[in-house]
Enzyme design. Structure first.
Site, PDB file in Angstrom:
ATOM      1  N   ASN A 473     -63.194  31.695  67.564  1.00 22.77           N
ATOM      2  CA  ASN A 473     -61.995  31.271  67.804  1.00 22.77           C
ATOM      3  C   ASN A 473     -60.805  32.097  67.713  1.00 22.77           C
ATOM      4  O   ASN A 473     -59.787  31.961  68.351  1.00 22.77           O
ATOM      5  CB  ASN A 473     -61.917  29.846  66.708  1.00 22.77           C
ATOM      6  CG  ASN A 473     -62.621  28.787  67.116  1.00 22.77           C
ATOM      7  OD1 ASN A 473     -62.580  28.454  68.528  1.00 22.77           O
ATOM      8  ND2 ASN A 473     -63.108  27.905  66.370  1.00 22.77           N
ATOM      9  N   ASP A 482     -64.580  25.941  72.205  1.00 21.96           N
ATOM     10  CA  ASP A 482     -65.047  24.444  72.909  1.00 21.96           C
ATOM     11  C   ASP A 482     -66.031  24.750  73.651  1.00 21.96           C
ATOM     12  O   ASP A 482     -67.209  24.154  73.709  1.00 21.96           O
ATOM     13  CB  ASP A 482     -63.740  23.806  73.368  1.00 21.96           C
ATOM     14  CG  ASP A 482     -62.928  23.240  72.044  1.00 21.96           C
ATOM     15  OD1 ASP A 482     -61.936  22.684  72.610  1.00 21.96           O
ATOM     16  OD2 ASP A 482     -63.455  23.361  71.037  1.00 21.96           O
ATOM     17  N   GLU A 509     -68.860  23.428  63.869  1.00 25.06           N
ATOM     18  CA  GLU A 509     -69.935  24.193  64.371  1.00 25.06           C
ATOM     19  C   GLU A 509     -71.206  24.061  64.022  1.00 25.06           C
ATOM     20  O   GLU A 509     -72.196  24.633  64.200  1.00 25.06           O
ATOM     21  CB  GLU A 509     -69.693  25.691  64.646  1.00 25.06           C
ATOM     22  CG  GLU A 509     -69.747  26.286  63.074  1.00 25.06           C
ATOM     23  CD  GLU A 509     -68.496  26.192  62.143  1.00 25.06           C
ATOM     24  OE1 GLU A 509     -68.405  26.917  61.404  1.00 25.06           O
ATOM     25  OE2 GLU A 509     -67.474  25.643  62.706  1.00 25.06           O
TER      26      GLU A 509
END
Length: 603
Positions: A473, A482, A509
């Site tokens: 990220n 995503d 996650e």
């Protein structure tokens, strides 16, 4: 790559080395007194004093071998006696990087001609406009003697020979033709890979372009062509060009090797070793501009002697570890290594000076850049096929997952009205990954806990967490994160197809897989299958970024429900096993057994 393949590669290399080393295992011929040399450590001898020296003060050497005298701050004198012969001849010193080359032609004790040249003097100081030092023999009817004074801050290598002018011109056609071909190869492949870089925008191709250009410049400089072509009136440039360009070539080659081989993924030790060489090469570039020339030459010589075989061995190692493109790298690096080996053996006097021994490194470089260009082109095709296959697989998996999810929803809610079915599907499905969410998981685990406990069957739970997801990220952004979650969920959904099992997004996650009526061994097999499926998958965030490789850590727990216990205990055990898996290095499966979590088969 299998061990037999490694043995085959090593056997091939040893065979070629044997042919090189044993094709001439003794010096070519004994030295004659026509070629003599002596060292003047204090650089004090004049030509008259050199001419007056006794014959016993000179040392004979074989002109078929390169006179290699290492590094010295002094001067060296050569005495070459040229008997009369009814044809024109030249004396050639075929090493353009000598700082000072003074030659005095003597006949009957008198100096009849003298020249003062070298790469610290303008190129026009050479009597023949040639990249090497070439001098006409002044007489065909009398014996003449050449007294040559050589002084240089670099390596004292003096390949000298007297050859007929016709033979010199014939050899020059071949030599210069090769230099032109070498330059054409370098320019063509540099432009080709530059265009590839502009298309794919991956740094690997840019580093390769820099490697090709800088390596080509190194060899053209070593053969005196850059001085002849680019700065013939600025000999001072030679002092500040040699060390930096070699260092720059090593920086580019090491960076290319790191990225092309993905060394950090296959061997942290090799990665750190190459980083150390990279730092040393970068320092040599700076030192070459501001430090001593002789020390700088020694520095880059040591670095090159270490880096060249080390890169070949690292390529072989990562090939063994499963990096398919490393096979191309090893194949391309082998002729470069052998070319430098042939040159080194010839410098030691075990091979005569031939076209192969003099231009072996250039031939190796040409073969290397051609083969690596093929490898980079193959890499583009390979990545394109993988991207298309991954997209097709993701679409197929998504379709199958949707079909499976729809069938499960329809089986469990067929008695309800159609509107209630839609509402229930929305409330129990994760909006991003389109798999069951935490709410549906909490409901199902309570139901299965009661049912399996009543029947005395084991209930297994897998908790899976994507490794280093925060760094994905941070580096690529949440949209790419995503995409990673969606891809991983689709992979899991493709693997979990038993109707009674449940795959759910547990949070962030983390994913959960509920396996009713499944013993511990079966749960471990499912966990390992999921781990391997993620490890072998690749996520492509976009054309501007490199592919992302993911892995997961898995905690496994199995219980037979008892009346006094709650399903929270099963979740706690699986979570503890997951914590152990991440602490043990990630990308592994750990099973909770008793008081302590125990690893499953190590991946």
């Amino acid at each position: 790559m299998s061990h037999p393949a490694i043995n085959a590669a090593l056997s091939y290399l040893l065979l070629v080395l044997s042919l090189v080393l044993f094709s001439g295992t003794s010096p070519v011929s004994a030295a004659t007194t026509d070629y003599l040399w002596l060292e003047d450590p204090g650089d004090q001898l004049t030509i008259r004093e050199a001419m007056a020296l006794d014959a016993g003060q000179w040392q004979a050497f074989d002109p078929d071998q390169v006179l290699n005298l290492g590094f010295s701050d002094g001067a060296f004198w050569l005495r070459v006696a040229v008997p009369p012969e009814p044809r024109n001849r030249v004396l050639e010193i075929a090493y353009p990087l000598l700082d000072v080359v003074d030659i005095f032609w003597v006949r009957d004790g008198e100096i009849v001609r003298r020249y003062a040249t070298g790469d610290t003097r303008p190129f026009a100081s050479r009597p023949l406009y040639h990249r090497n030092f070439v001098f006409l023999v002044p007489s065909n009817t009398d014996t003449v003697t050449a007294f040559v004074r050589v002084k240089t801050q670099g390596a004292v290598q003096i390949p000298v020979e007297v050859v007929a002018s016709a033979d010199f011109l014939a050899g020059e056609q071949l030599s210069y033709g090769w230099q032109a071909m070498f330059l054409g190869i370098i320019v063509a492949l540099a432009l080709y890979n530059l265009f590839l870089f502009l298309i794919v925008r991956q740094a690997t191709y840019l580093w390769y372009v820099l490697t090709v250009v800088s390596t080509g410049l190194v060899h053209l400089h070593f053969h005196g062509l850059l001085f002849q072509w680019w700065w013939p009136d600025l000999p001072a440039v030679n002092r500040y060009f040699t060390v930096p360009i070699i260092g720059l070539a090593m920086v580019a080659a090491i960076m290319f090797s790191i990225q092309f081989l993905a060394v950090a993924r296959y061997s942290q030790f090799s990665y750190r070793f190459l980083l150390a060489l990279l730092i040393g090469s970068g320092l040599s570039v700076v030192y070459g501009l501001f430090g001593g020339y002789q020390t700088g030459i020694g520095m880059v010589a040591v670095l090159a002697a270490i880096a060249t075989p080390a890169a070949w061995l690292i390529g072989l190692y990562v090939w063994c570890r499963g990096q398919k493109l490393a096979g191309f790298y090893v194949l391309a690096w082998t002729p470069l290594l052998l070319g430098h080996l042939i040159l080194a053996v010839s410098k030691l006097g075990y091979l005569p000076r031939t076209f192969l021994t003099e231009f072996g490194p250039q031939i190796g470089v040409a073969m290397e850049v051609v083969l690596l260009s093929f490898a980079l082109a193959h890499r583009i095709n390979l990545e394109r096929r993988r991207r298309l296959k991954a997209q097709e697989q993701a679409l197929s998996i998504q379709r199958q997952a949707n079909q499976t999810l729809e069938e499960r929803v329809r089986e469990r809610t067929e008695e309800l009205e159609r509107a209630n079915q839609r509402l229930e599907s929305i409330s129990f499905t994760d909006g991003l990954t389109q798999i069951p969410n935490r709410r549906q998981f909490d409901t199902r685990i309570r139901e299965e806990w009661t049912r399996t406990g009543r029947q005395g069957q084991p209930l297994s739970l897998l908790l899976l967490d994507i490794d280093h997801f925060k760094s994905v990220n941070d580096r690529y952004g949440h949209l790419v994160g995503d995409d990673c979650l969606i891809t991983v969920a689709a992979i899991f959904a493709h693997q979990i197809q038993r109707s009674g099992d449940l795959l759910a997004r547990y949070g962030g996650e983390e994913f959960a897989v509920l396996l009713p009526a499944t013993p511990e061994a079966g749960a471990e097999q499912v966990a390992e299958r999921l781990r391997r499926a993620v490890e072998t998958a690749t996520v492509y965030p976009g054309a501007q970024e490199a592919a992302i490789s993911l892995s997961v850590s898995v905690g496994v727990a199995t219980m037979v429900a008892r009346a006094e216990e709650k399903p929270d205990e099963l979740i706690r055990r699986a979570d503890e096993a997951l914590y152990e898996a991440k602490g043990a290095g990630r990308n592994r499966v750990i099973t909770f057994r008793g008081v302590q979590a125990i690893p499953a088969d190590d991946p």
